[in-house]
Enzyme design. Structure first.
Site, PDB file in Angstrom:
ATOM      1  N   ASP A   1      23.887 154.936  32.669  1.00  0.00           N
ATOM      2  CA  ASP A   1      24.688 154.605  31.492  1.00  0.00           C
ATOM      3  C   ASP A   1      26.200 154.720  31.712  1.00  0.00           C
ATOM      4  O   ASP A   1      26.970 154.230  30.885  1.00  0.00           O
ATOM      5  CB  ASP A   1      24.307 155.518  30.320  1.00  0.00           C
TER       6      ASP A   1
ATOM      7  N   HIS B   1      43.572 186.268  14.717  1.00  0.00           N
ATOM      8  CA  HIS B   1      42.209 186.360  14.212  1.00  0.00           C
ATOM      9  C   HIS B   1      42.207 186.265  12.688  1.00  0.00           C
ATOM     10  O   HIS B   1      43.260 186.295  12.040  1.00  0.00           O
ATOM     11  CB  HIS B   1      41.569 187.661  14.672  1.00  0.00           C
TER      12      HIS B   1
ATOM     13  N   GLU C   1      22.075 166.941  27.124  1.00  0.00           N
ATOM     14  CA  GLU C   1      22.026 165.545  26.687  1.00  0.00           C
ATOM     15  C   GLU C   1      21.630 164.706  27.899  1.00  0.00           C
ATOM     16  O   GLU C   1      22.486 164.250  28.657  1.00  0.00           O
ATOM     17  CB  GLU C   1      23.393 165.131  26.129  1.00  0.00           C
TER      18      GLU C   1
ATOM     19  N   SER D   1      22.191 166.901  42.799  1.00  0.00           N
ATOM     20  CA  SER D   1      21.799 167.627  44.014  1.00  0.00           C
ATOM     21  C   SER D   1      22.320 166.984  45.295  1.00  0.00           C
ATOM     22  O   SER D   1      22.634 167.682  46.268  1.00  0.00           O
ATOM     23  CB  SER D   1      20.270 167.736  44.095  1.00  0.00           C
TER      24      SER D   1
ATOM     25  N   GLU E   1      41.389 188.336  10.349  1.00  0.00           N
ATOM     26  CA  GLU E   1      41.972 189.472   9.630  1.00  0.00           C
ATOM     27  C   GLU E   1      43.494 189.370   9.541  1.00  0.00           C
ATOM     28  O   GLU E   1      44.096 189.688   8.516  1.00  0.00           O
ATOM     29  CB  GLU E   1      41.592 190.794  10.318  1.00  0.00           C
TER      30      GLU E   1
ATOM     31  N   ARG F   1      34.363 161.694  20.431  1.00  0.00           N
ATOM     32  CA  ARG F   1      35.221 160.577  20.047  1.00  0.00           C
ATOM     33  C   ARG F   1      35.594 160.694  18.568  1.00  0.00           C
ATOM     34  O   ARG F   1      34.709 160.715  17.701  1.00  0.00           O
ATOM     35  CB  ARG F   1      34.510 159.255  20.324  1.00  0.00           C
TER      36      ARG F   1
ATOM     37  N   THR G   1      11.397 157.406  24.143  1.00  0.00           N
ATOM     38  CA  THR G   1      12.857 157.484  24.213  1.00  0.00           C
ATOM     39  C   THR G   1      13.514 156.236  24.798  1.00  0.00           C
ATOM     40  O   THR G   1      14.707 156.027  24.617  1.00  0.00           O
ATOM     41  CB  THR G   1      13.285 158.680  25.076  1.00  0.00           C
ATOM     42  N   ALA G   2      12.763 155.441  25.531  1.00  0.00           N
ATOM     43  CA  ALA G   2      13.307 154.242  26.151  1.00  0.00           C
ATOM     44  C   ALA G   2      12.160 153.342  26.570  1.00  0.00           C
ATOM     45  O   ALA G   2      11.029 153.799  26.735  1.00  0.00           O
ATOM     46  CB  ALA G   2      14.156 154.616  27.380  1.00  0.00           C
TER      47      ALA G   2
ATOM     48  N   LEU H   1      30.513 161.184  27.807  1.00  0.00           N
ATOM     49  CA  LEU H   1      30.107 162.467  27.234  1.00  0.00           C
ATOM     50  C   LEU H   1      31.275 163.205  26.589  1.00  0.00           C
ATOM     51  O   LEU H   1      31.318 164.429  26.572  1.00  0.00           O
ATOM     52  CB  LEU H   1      29.433 163.356  28.285  1.00  0.00           C
TER      53      LEU H   1
END
Length: 369
Positions: free
Chosen positions: A195, A45, A300, A226, A47, A202, A156-157, A199
């Site tokens: 896509d 740690h 994300e 699901s 300390e 990099r 967004t798209a 994830l």
């Protein structure tokens, strides 16, 4: 203490699941004789690093530490004992630890040894170092950040789903940093099918000097699926690090076995209450991630899952990258969040706005209803 806070930030991407902590030791003449920060779980740690640097000069000195010294044996021995053994005369902690294993016990241990203690110095700055850790210790749930990218008109798209790239390379580098500071990344299976994203963090896009070291620890990748649609050869499974596929389906043992053989862990959770489409119980998912010692989680994903998380008050922070483009009224919205009156509007508190290349990064906190 300000220097200790700065030192703690050196472990921003590497200490998980432990908190980020810095320590500075000042001798009786007011000179710095030791300093250090916690680098990664299982290693010394802050300390201990500072005491090793100070050596015999630690006797009679003051230790400034951004978090109450630990008092228990975890992955490493208790720091309170190390401070006592070194002859430290005074310990100033920025903030008390909320971990039930510590929670005042560290300061009490020091006081019983005759060491003067004080806490509450730069407490706000110290809390900001470890918001996810504090939330998990207090509630059992991780802190959730939702990363979103949108046009100037909040889209967004395109209607077809085409979205690469709304924002520029500097914004994408910022996203890599968000991934790197997270214990887990949550996405929906729709994003994977569309896509085939890895994830992962990099190193070539992270833009940091120690990127290779940071990328040795990859966040857990969590796919909400699901009905187990995730392909067995999906990049999210084959990429470096671990993948957790969360499902409500118990009727596909063959696909479950195939995914596990491909390298994924498959977790079956109950569906959400009153769910007509068998969706994963999102709060139960976060509780599970909390049990897995996840402090900070990055969401994300697309508008549907992000909207569901927002509707259930499960998002702590929005990080929105806004590009100077218009996608038009037929394009997809930022969140699927059906609201029908001004009384239903979601109030936000803007914490920060800054330029990132040609784009803008907006950090906001929802005001809980």
């Amino acid at each position: 203490m300000a220097k200790a806070v700065k030192l703690a930030r050196s472990g921003w991407y590497t200490t998980m699941p432990n908190p980020r902590v810095g320590c500075v030791i000042i001798d009786t003449t007011g000179h710095i004789v030791g300093e250090g920060w916690h680098e990664r779980a299982g290693e010394p740690h802050a300390e201990v690093h500072a005491l090793r640097m100070a050596g015999s000069k630690a006797r009679g000195a003051t230790a400034y530490v951004t978090l109450e010294p630990c008092s228990h044996f975890g992955r490493t021995p208790p720091c309170a004992e190390a401070l006592k053994a070194a002859g430290i005369a005074r310990v100033v902690a920025a903030i008390r630890d909320v971990n039930p294993s510590v929670a005042g016990k560290g300061m009490a241990m020091l006081q019983e040894a005759g060491i003067e203690t004080r806490s509450g110095v730069l407490e706000e700055e110290a809390r900001a170092l470890n918001e996810g850790f504090f939330k998990r210790m207090s509630t059992g749930l991780p802190l959730v950040r939702a990363k979103l990218a949108m046009s100037l008109d909040g889209r967004t798209a395109m209607a077809s789903g085409e979205s690469q790239w709304i924002t520029g390379p500097m914004a994408r580098s910022e996203v890599q940093k968000l991934r790197a500071q997270s214990c887990a990344i949550i996405t929906g299976v729709g994003s994977i099918l569309k896509d085939n994203a890895s994830l992962t963090v990099r190193p070539d896009e992270l833009g940091l000097a120690n990127a290779a070291v940071i990328c040795k620890r990859q966040p857990l990748r969590v796919v909400l699926d699901s009905t187990l649609q995730t392909p067995v050869d999906a990049n999210v499974i084959s990429g470096t690090g671990n993948c957790l596929i969360v499902t409500t389906s118990q009727s596909s043992p063959t696909k479950k076995s195939q995914l596990e053989q491909a390298g994924a862990e498959v977790l079956i959770l109950d569906s959400a209450a009153n769910s007509t489409d068998n969706k994963v119980n999102l709060r139960a998912l976060l509780a599970e991630l909390g049990r897995r010692e996840c402090n900070d989680v990055l969401l994300e994903t697309g508008a549907q899952l992000a909207g569901s998380m927002m509707a259930e008050n499960l998002i702590d922070e929005l990080v929105v990258f806004m590009a100077p483009v218009l996608l038009g009224s037929e394009a997809r919205p930022l969140l699927h969040l059906p609201l029908h009156s001004m009384a239903e509007k979601q109030q936000l508190v803007i914490k920060d706005i800054r330029a990132v290349g040609d784009d803008w990064k907006i950090t906001a906190r929802p005001v809980l209803k």
